[in-house]
Enzyme design. Sequence first.
Site, PDB file in Angstrom:
ATOM      1  N   GLU A 112     -27.241 -23.673  28.350  1.00  0.00           N
ATOM      2  CA  GLU A 112     -26.395 -24.821  27.992  1.00  0.00           C
ATOM      3  C   GLU A 112     -25.932 -24.699  26.534  1.00  0.00           C
ATOM      4  O   GLU A 112     -24.771 -24.944  26.215  1.00  0.00           O
ATOM      5  CB  GLU A 112     -27.171 -26.129  28.212  1.00  0.00           C
ATOM      6  N   GLU A 132     -33.114 -25.599  36.540  1.00  0.00           N
ATOM      7  CA  GLU A 132     -33.761 -26.908  36.409  1.00  0.00           C
ATOM      8  C   GLU A 132     -34.238 -27.500  37.730  1.00  0.00           C
ATOM      9  O   GLU A 132     -35.265 -28.184  37.780  1.00  0.00           O
ATOM     10  CB  GLU A 132     -32.806 -27.904  35.716  1.00  0.00           C
TER      11      GLU A 132
HETATM   12  C1  3H9 Z   1     -34.422 -27.280  30.604  1.00  0.00           C
HETATM   13  O1  3H9 Z   1     -34.053 -26.402  29.906  1.00  0.00           O
HETATM   14  C2  3H9 Z   1     -33.829 -28.644  30.635  1.00  0.00           C
HETATM   15  C3  3H9 Z   1     -32.468 -28.706  30.005  1.00  0.00           C
HETATM   16  O2  3H9 Z   1     -31.468 -28.673  30.995  1.00  0.00           O
HETATM   17  C4  3H9 Z   1     -32.236 -30.014  29.308  1.00  0.00           C
HETATM   18  C5  3H9 Z   1     -32.990 -30.305  28.141  1.00  0.00           C
HETATM   19  C6  3H9 Z   1     -32.529 -31.541  27.421  1.00  0.00           C
HETATM   20  N1  3H9 Z   1     -41.216 -24.065  28.004  1.00  0.00           N
HETATM   21  O3  3H9 Z   1     -43.528 -17.059  33.048  1.00  0.00           O
HETATM   22  P1  3H9 Z   1     -44.254 -16.310  32.011  1.00  0.00           P
HETATM   23  C7  3H9 Z   1     -44.361 -20.105  28.762  1.00  0.00           C
HETATM   24  S1  3H9 Z   1     -35.721 -27.093  31.651  1.00  0.00           S
HETATM   25  C8  3H9 Z   1     -42.507 -23.910  27.645  1.00  0.00           C
HETATM   26  O4  3H9 Z   1     -45.658 -15.930  32.259  1.00  0.00           O
HETATM   27  P2  3H9 Z   1     -42.399 -14.122  32.351  1.00  0.00           P
HETATM   28  C9  3H9 Z   1     -45.250 -19.975  29.987  1.00  0.00           C
HETATM   29  O5  3H9 Z   1     -45.909 -21.189  30.265  1.00  0.00           O
HETATM   30  C10 3H9 Z   1     -36.307 -25.450  31.349  1.00  0.00           C
HETATM   31  N2  3H9 Z   1     -43.221 -22.801  27.946  1.00  0.00           N
HETATM   32  O6  3H9 Z   1     -43.441 -15.003  31.538  1.00  0.00           O
HETATM   33  C11 3H9 Z   1     -46.181 -18.864  29.559  1.00  0.00           C
HETATM   34  O7  3H9 Z   1     -47.153 -19.429  28.697  1.00  0.00           O
HETATM   35  P3  3H9 Z   1     -48.650 -18.875  28.683  1.00  0.00           P
HETATM   36  C12 3H9 Z   1     -35.454 -24.448  31.988  1.00  0.00           C
HETATM   37  C13 3H9 Z   1     -42.597 -21.843  28.623  1.00  0.00           C
HETATM   38  O8  3H9 Z   1     -41.958 -13.049  31.446  1.00  0.00           O
HETATM   39  C14 3H9 Z   1     -45.286 -17.961  28.718  1.00  0.00           C
HETATM   40  O9  3H9 Z   1     -44.174 -18.762  28.333  1.00  0.00           O
HETATM   41  N3  3H9 Z   1     -36.065 -23.141  31.857  1.00  0.00           N
HETATM   42  C15 3H9 Z   1     -41.268 -21.952  29.017  1.00  0.00           C
HETATM   43  O10 3H9 Z   1     -42.954 -13.775  33.676  1.00  0.00           O
HETATM   44  C16 3H9 Z   1     -44.764 -16.753  29.461  1.00  0.00           C
HETATM   45  O11 3H9 Z   1     -44.173 -17.191  30.684  1.00  0.00           O
HETATM   46  C17 3H9 Z   1     -36.895 -22.663  32.785  1.00  0.00           C
HETATM   47  O12 3H9 Z   1     -37.145 -23.288  33.792  1.00  0.00           O
HETATM   48  C18 3H9 Z   1     -40.560 -23.109  28.676  1.00  0.00           C
HETATM   49  N4  3H9 Z   1     -39.259 -23.285  28.992  1.00  0.00           N
HETATM   50  O13 3H9 Z   1     -41.160 -15.091  32.637  1.00  0.00           O
HETATM   51  C19 3H9 Z   1     -37.494 -21.312  32.515  1.00  0.00           C
HETATM   52  N5  3H9 Z   1     -40.925 -20.842  29.718  1.00  0.00           N
HETATM   53  O14 3H9 Z   1     -48.554 -17.435  28.300  1.00  0.00           O
HETATM   54  C20 3H9 Z   1     -38.942 -21.290  32.884  1.00  0.00           C
HETATM   55  C21 3H9 Z   1     -42.019 -20.060  29.719  1.00  0.00           C
HETATM   56  O15 3H9 Z   1     -49.361 -19.757  27.720  1.00  0.00           O
HETATM   57  N6  3H9 Z   1     -39.582 -20.034  32.540  1.00  0.00           N
HETATM   58  N7  3H9 Z   1     -43.023 -20.657  29.056  1.00  0.00           N
HETATM   59  O16 3H9 Z   1     -49.131 -19.040  30.098  1.00  0.00           O
HETATM   60  C22 3H9 Z   1     -39.463 -18.941  33.293  1.00  0.00           C
HETATM   61  O17 3H9 Z   1     -38.761 -18.916  34.280  1.00  0.00           O
HETATM   62  C23 3H9 Z   1     -40.247 -17.727  32.883  1.00  0.00           C
HETATM   63  O18 3H9 Z   1     -41.305 -18.167  32.072  1.00  0.00           O
HETATM   64  C24 3H9 Z   1     -39.430 -16.687  32.108  1.00  0.00           C
HETATM   65  C25 3H9 Z   1     -40.412 -15.592  31.569  1.00  0.00           C
HETATM   66  C26 3H9 Z   1     -38.417 -16.051  33.048  1.00  0.00           C
HETATM   67  C27 3H9 Z   1     -38.733 -17.297  30.918  1.00  0.00           C
END
Ligand code: 3H9
Length: 714
Positions: A112, A132
């Site tokens: 975004e 999301e």
């Molecule tokens: C959003 O953006 C809303 C907006 O529209 C509006 C806002 C106003 N936040 O998955 P992994 C942590 S909603 C906090 O094992 P990978 C995860 O918990 C968000 N923490 O790695 C982990 O921590 P730990 C939209 C996060 O390489 C560590 O990072 N975004 C976040 O297999 C490693 O993660 C998503 O939905 C986060 N946003 O995959 C993306 N993301 O090591 C969600 C990750 O302590 N994330 N962590 O356990 C993912 O899809 C995957 O984590 C990603 C990396 C592909 C990024």
Amino acid sequence: MSGQVTLTTDANAPVAVIVIDNPPVNALGPEVVDGLSSAFDRAERDAAVRAIVVMGAGRTFIAGADIKELEQAAWGGGSGPPDIHDLLARIEDCPKPVIMALHGTPLGGGLELAMAGHYRVALKDTRMGQPEVNLGIIPGAEGTQRLTRLVGVEKAIDMCVSGKPIGAPEALAAGLVDRLINGDLREGAIVFARDVATGGIAHPKTRDRRDRLGTPESNAPIFAAGRDLARRTRRNMLAPLKVVDAIEAAATLPFPEGVRREKEIFFECLRSDQCKALVHAFFAERAVSKVPDVPKNTATTPVETVAIIGAGTMGGGIATACANAGLQVVLADVGREAVERGMAGIRRSYESSIKRGRLSKDEADRRIGLIREQVGYEGVASADLVIEAVFENLALKKEVFASLDTLAKPGCILATNTSTLDIDEIASMTKRPESVIGMHFFSPAHVMRLVEIVRGRATGVNVLATALALAKRLNKVGVAVRNGPGFVGNRMMFPYMYEAQFLVEDGATPEQVDRVLTEWGMAMGIFAVDDMGGLDVAWRVRQELHQFEEPGARKPVVADILVEMGRLGQKTGRGWYTYTEDRKPLPDPEVVALIERTAAAAGIARRPVGDEEIRERAIYALINEGARVLEDGIALRAADIDVIYLTGYGFPAYRGGPMFCADQIGLAKILDRVTAFHRDLGQRWAPAPLLARLAKEGSTFREYDAARDASAPA
Ligand code: 3H9
């Protein structure tokens, strides 16, 4: 500026480079937002700066809002994710061109923010999207409005409803990205920035574009198809339907009004139980790999060659999963015919992936080439880890382990794929019980994400760490559990399955039970599951589990007769249902007649059974047993049980897993019903002591987990 955002100006080019550095994934927390605002202040003020590049440090551009902040807001605490509307406006209104340089996974709020820039460049392997809906919300930072303007209504619906990211080449074709960068991203972005800064052109503001928004007439069928897609592919879910409303607002309303509408919907979704459940599932899945007595730096055994013992459906699926991860595989069975049949199955599965366009022929051939066929078990000598996947029979498995122990090299890990049997007994046949572990895959093993990793009494911590690491390498979710009949998943599955069978004996039909369960959200009805797995397989497991049943406990009476009749499920074309050529289940009046006859002979007076009774008896049986599993220490956390059911048993993610769902229903209500069933239906419904205790304390499984995590060694 903050420590999480730095600004440097390239000496050779009048380009400011803003770098976001908030590991692990550069989440858009308040410090990042403040840092970006300050960096833009400085870059705008600096007369020498002609263009601004924004990029992320480390593995990715911003991967979204901080989900921890979303979680707090969903539960009614904290101020929620920072409001970035002003930041987006000031980026878009910046008089100097803003180039967003993307790599890794720009997702959610990250994409975004990127769309508010005037241009986007990306490394070729970047994957970007609006995921999301997977968290039960919709994009809340103008994403539905800008994405629709950049890629058009249809593509925006596709991306936002599926939540799936797209690759950079697809993003380029769709108009989301302006240039792909080969080589160094920073250098490439600066070159691009210099080009646009000197071009004397007006820099495009996404919010002003209307050229891809279509007309009400052209859009009407697209919105109808989008809503249909949401209902079909994200059954019972709120956010995927609501995101189509927000995209419709983008196509029909002026930008500020569309943004207002998006905001309303975002907060409606954020406050929903579905959002709480999906965010719980997100963190629960990432927490399972954290086992208190297995520190992060535990040494693991390098695994390059895996031997699979047993070339049946399960062994073939595990071999495929290993080959997909680039491992060398030995596929062993006692007879040539079995090995050849197993290999033929693997080839068929790869051919179907090629047909569906998921894999090139070359890649499939390369993976098949990693699998070596082996008649007899001698080939295990080269393996770093062996996975036994023979019949579910304790005597047979013990025999296999005794011979594996003599053939495998020292240090080789011996894993069993048993779904129910005692790991310690199996380990006792070896001189290396510390190297024996359960790795319980789910069928089809190359598709299903769950692996229950079962620690025996003697299993070494490094062996457990190796199994967890292997599961991750196979792109699966490994959940560490303790040894006990059926471990976590199947131990809970059996009371659930039995209760479903009692329900049909009491007066329901398999079709009614399956309809109620799938309407409630289960991926499949339990009778359809039984037919798919094979009634003979469940029969075999029942023989092993009978020893653990209470004497005199009610036993299902129909299932064994179906097995005797040769109605083994899908594989024989008939089980609880009759199957058409294309495996569609049809209700079978013969089965209903059999149920009626058998129930009458067993003295069961059949009566009409309502949908609510089916829901409660099936789901509460699962929850009550889940509480016992937790109290017995077979599962480490309630959330681990949730992950097991979400990734291995088709439990609906938007309900968060059985234990989270129990909290949502209310433990007091569940205890009340379980107590009533105990009174009316017998001893099997005795309330689990942990359920009773938490319900009486007004507590939840979530609080139980939090208390245990807090007391666990760091
Ligand atoms: C959003 O953006 C809303 C907006 O529209 C509006 C806002 C106003 N936040 O998955 P992994 C942590 S909603 C906090 O094992 P990978 C995860 O918990 C968000 N923490 O790695 C982990 O921590 P730990 C939209 C996060 O390489 C560590 O990072 N975004 C976040 O297999 C490693 O993660 C998503 O939905 C986060 N946003 O995959 C993306 N993301 O090591 C969600 C990750 O302590 N994330 N962590 O356990 C993912 O899809 C995957 O984590 C990603 C990396 C592909 C990024």
